[in-house]
Scaffold this active site. Structure first.
Site, PDB file in Angstrom:
ATOM      1  N   ASP A 163      -7.778   8.400   0.300  1.00 43.98           N
ATOM      2  CA  ASP A 163      -8.283   7.529   1.234  1.00 43.98           C
ATOM      3  C   ASP A 163      -8.187   7.812   2.610  1.00 43.98           C
ATOM      4  O   ASP A 163      -8.565   6.910   3.614  1.00 43.98           O
ATOM      5  CB  ASP A 163      -7.936   6.019   0.832  1.00 43.98           C
ATOM      6  CG  ASP A 163      -8.325   5.437  -0.332  1.00 43.98           C
ATOM      7  OD1 ASP A 163      -9.605   6.096  -0.797  1.00 43.98           O
ATOM      8  OD2 ASP A 163      -7.848   4.395  -1.063  1.00 43.98           O
ATOM      9  N   GLY A 217     -13.607   0.301  -4.943  1.00 46.48           N
ATOM     10  CA  GLY A 217     -13.772   1.199  -3.745  1.00 46.48           C
ATOM     11  C   GLY A 217     -14.612   0.546  -2.538  1.00 46.48           C
ATOM     12  O   GLY A 217     -14.474  -0.489  -1.957  1.00 46.48           O
ATOM     13  N   THR A 246     -10.111   0.081  -8.846  1.00 46.95           N
ATOM     14  CA  THR A 246      -8.979  -0.622  -8.615  1.00 46.95           C
ATOM     15  C   THR A 246      -8.902  -1.792  -9.654  1.00 46.95           C
ATOM     16  O   THR A 246      -9.915  -1.882 -10.211  1.00 46.95           O
ATOM     17  CB  THR A 246      -9.149  -1.033  -7.167  1.00 46.95           C
ATOM     18  OG1 THR A 246      -9.144  -0.095  -6.431  1.00 46.95           O
ATOM     19  CG2 THR A 246      -8.358  -2.240  -6.663  1.00 46.95           C
ATOM     20  N   SER A 268      -7.730   0.932   3.375  1.00 49.43           N
ATOM     21  CA  SER A 268      -8.190   0.365   2.250  1.00 49.43           C
ATOM     22  C   SER A 268      -9.432  -0.604   2.348  1.00 49.43           C
ATOM     23  O   SER A 268      -9.447  -1.208   3.294  1.00 49.43           O
ATOM     24  CB  SER A 268      -7.000  -0.206   1.571  1.00 49.43           C
ATOM     25  OG  SER A 268      -7.283  -0.939   0.217  1.00 49.43           O
ATOM     26  N   LEU A 296      -4.644   2.597  -8.624  1.00 51.56           N
ATOM     27  CA  LEU A 296      -4.258   4.100  -8.517  1.00 51.56           C
ATOM     28  C   LEU A 296      -5.179   4.814  -7.649  1.00 51.56           C
ATOM     29  O   LEU A 296      -5.096   5.979  -7.666  1.00 51.56           O
ATOM     30  CB  LEU A 296      -4.050   4.605 -10.116  1.00 51.56           C
ATOM     31  CG  LEU A 296      -2.957   4.003 -10.669  1.00 51.56           C
ATOM     32  CD1 LEU A 296      -3.163   4.440 -12.289  1.00 51.56           C
ATOM     33  CD2 LEU A 296      -1.663   4.552 -10.435  1.00 51.56           C
ATOM     34  N   ARG A 328       0.939  -1.200  -0.082  1.00 53.34           N
ATOM     35  CA  ARG A 328       0.015  -0.040  -0.033  1.00 53.34           C
ATOM     36  C   ARG A 328       0.901   1.121   0.001  1.00 53.34           C
ATOM     37  O   ARG A 328       2.193   1.181   0.701  1.00 53.34           O
ATOM     38  CB  ARG A 328      -1.028  -0.069   1.190  1.00 53.34           C
ATOM     39  CG  ARG A 328      -1.877   1.112   1.434  1.00 53.34           C
ATOM     40  CD  ARG A 328      -3.114   0.957   0.618  1.00 53.34           C
ATOM     41  NE  ARG A 328      -4.201   1.717   0.718  1.00 53.34           N
ATOM     42  CZ  ARG A 328      -5.013   2.374   0.234  1.00 53.34           C
ATOM     43  NH1 ARG A 328      -4.777   2.274  -1.154  1.00 53.34           N
ATOM     44  NH2 ARG A 328      -5.936   3.179   0.570  1.00 53.34           N
TER      45      ARG A 328
END
Length: 582
Positions: free
Chosen positions: A435, A486, A393, A464, A412, A116
């Site tokens: 995030d 997401g 994603t 995440s 990204l 990450r």
């Protein structure tokens, strides 16, 4: 039970898919391969020796070519990951980050590589607040300050060095060739770039890389070359980690940051490290679930919701019936409420993992679910009885003949990240800093309310929802899956698992079945097309605020392993996915 009617279910799914959409035929990777609109392999695919299921055809076939060369699942996963940086720029990347979940067959062990992104050292809690104390969304989403320190290259190299069998040069060679020699532009790639052309046009380097002089995406059937990206990949192939995190590439990134108010420095890049973590583990009926630990919230909440739902005979309620969906939705509300308070980077915040996945805690939560009434989100407090994440994603799954399995999710964040490209590198910057909690208590880009635990701090990894997941049956890997989306990642994977485990659907049907999503706040149920109108009316009569989802919910890439066979399915919700096997 699963084996008794498997063949019949596979045939039924194959016939239905054939009647709806013509399936394409697998081919070896070739610049001369024909361009096929919606080149998705819709038919369920069976293989014996190895398989890669990915959101894009060329990258999937590259992964299988590595397996055929004698590489293992990790080699193939790394080759696929770098290839997607070339062929699937909306989410495939070298400028982002993610999580790789690995099952090592010989050791009968699972491990998780956390690559990450991290916040630059100079990042502060008020980074995105304007003079009035309001969040500046433009700066948070589409500026150089939106980028976290990239982790993908470090994570891929860590996986290869520790668990691969081929050299870095061998594994990177196919991706370098695609970038340098060019790839034929598919309908899907053209559509993906076109959908973001207006935003890409605002950054001169992104416009140069992705658009022509008129601001249009490369035409379907044309050959698209990426020489700068090929040079960056060559740096990595020749110098390993130093080829990205120091030297020429690092200078390009740091200079672009310095020239545009960004925060990432050469020191931030040099300091970045991928981490190896112990996956989170739990049980559901006769299955063992292994998934992603913090700083992802996915594994915890998949297990939390499964623990709640384990107390019901879901199969008897009927697949996607109102009774089933009501209980499913209520479990989602409870889990996402806890997510808002407790989840963050465990190296900065103490996350009560054991308490959140405790079955006794789940039983107390289950007791709060009324069988005939929806619980308003406003009345659900996070952890009320607790003991003392882009929609763009991407995910892919790999299995080899030795029984090794890789489930990898990376991103990204937004489609094409911040839409900013770094001159001289061919790479896009992520906007993963979005995030974090820019202002604790407010919703992020995906509508998720997050708390103080996930506030911005230098060096910290943002929370995440990425959730690569493995399911074991009788001690053996049985299902590997994951998804983009997401905030909907967690509920997408949950429903895919339940479809296979409780409702005995084959993996193609489990992926294709319509889904629902609730994330506590806002208090609404998003429902895909395919849920019966009668079922929706029944849910509304129970008090659920139901709305038709304008977008599909998730996009799984899955492999089911059974009696030595590999059954692969790419989610048909978006074009371009591919199952490659042999």
């Amino acid at each position: 039970m699963y084996a008794k009617t498997r063949i019949g279910r596979w045939l039924a799914t194959a016939i239905a898919a054939f009647l709806l959409v013509p399936a394409t035929v697998a081919q070896e990777v070739s610049a001369d391969a024909p361009i096929i609109d919606f080149q998705t392999r819709f038919l369920p695919t069976v293989a014996k020796n190895g398989m890669v299921v990915a959101p894009e055809r060329l990258a999937a076939e590259i992964g299988v070519s590595i397996l055929k060369r004698g590489g293992n699942a990790v080699d193939a996963a790394v080759a696929t990951g770098f290839a997607l940086a070339v062929t699937y720029p909306r989410a495939g990347n070298i400028g982002g980050g993610g999580f790789m979940l690995i099952h090592l067959a010989e050791e009968d062990r699972q491990t998780l590589i956390d690559y990450r992104e991290t916040a630059p050292a100079a990042a502060t809690a008020d980074l995105y607040l304007d003079d009035a104390g309001e969040v500046d969304r433009q700066r948070e989403f589409f500026s150089h300050q939106a980028a976290g320190v990239p982790g993908t290259v470090a994570g891929m190299l860590y996986a290869l060095e520790n668990y691969g069998s081929l050299s870095l040069a061998e594994v990177l060679e196919p991706a370098i060739g695609l970038a340098a020699e060019g790839i034929p532009v598919s309908f899907a790639l053209n559509a993906e770039i076109t959908s973001r052309a207006e935003r890409l046009q605002r950054n001169p380097e992104a416009a140069r890389l992705f658009l022509d002089a008129s601001g249009n995406a490369p035409a379907p059937g044309s050959l698209w070359r990426q020489p700068d990206l090929a040079d960056t990949l060559r740096q990595i192939a020749g110098q390993g980690r130093d080829g990205f995190y120091s030297g020429v590439v690092a200078s390009h990134i740091a200079d672009d940051m310095a020239n545009n108010g960004g925060l990432i420095t050469r020191q931030d890049l040099a300091d970045y490290r991928a981490l190896e973590r112990t996956p989170i583990r739990g049980s559901y009926r006769d299955f063992t679930i292994v998934s992603t630990p913090p700083p992802s919230s996915g594994g915890i909440h998949i297990l939390q919701m499964l623990n709640i739902l384990e107390g019901y005979d879901l199969a008897s309620l009927g697949h996607n019936s109102a009774a089933y969906l009501h209980r499913l939705i209520e479990s989602m509300k409870l889990a996402y409420a806890d997510r808002s308070r407790y989840l963050a980077d465990p190296d900065y915040v103490e996350v009560p993992v054991a308490e959140l996945v405790d079955k006794d805690y789940a039983a107390r939560l289950r007791a709060r679910i009324q069988p005939d009434t929806a619980t308003p989100s406003a009345s659900i407090a996070p952890g009320a009885s607790l003991p003392g994440e882009s929609t763009d994603t991407t995910h892919y799954t790999v299995a080899d003949a030795s029984g090794n399995v890789v489930s990898n999710t990376y991103t990204l964040n937004f489609s094409f990240g911040s839409h900013i490209a770094v001159p001289g590198t061919g790479m896009l910057l992520n906007n993963e800093m979005a995030d974090f909690s820019a202002s604790p208590g407010e919703a992020n880009a995906f509508g998720l309310v997050q708390g103080e635990a996930n506030r911005i701090e230098g060096g910290k990894r943002p929370l995440s929802s990425m959730s690569p997941t493995l399911v074991f049956r009788d001690g053996q890997p049985w299902l590997a899956t994951g998804s983009p989306g997401g905030s909907v990642i967690i509920t997408t994977i949950l429903q895919t698992l339940l479809n296979a485990m409780d409702f005995d659907l084959n993996i193609a049907s489990a992926a294709a079945a319509p889904r629902v999503h609730h994330q506590w706040l806002p208090d609404r149920v998003r429902v895909e097309d395919g849920i019966s109108p009668d079922t929706i009316r029944l849910l509304e009569n129970l008090g659920h605020n139901v709305e038709s989802s304008r977008r599909t919910l998730g996009r799984t890439q899955s492999i089911l392993l059974d009696k030595g066979w590999l059954y692969g399915a790419t989610d048909t919700r978006r074009p371009g996915g591919w199952v490659a096997g042999y």
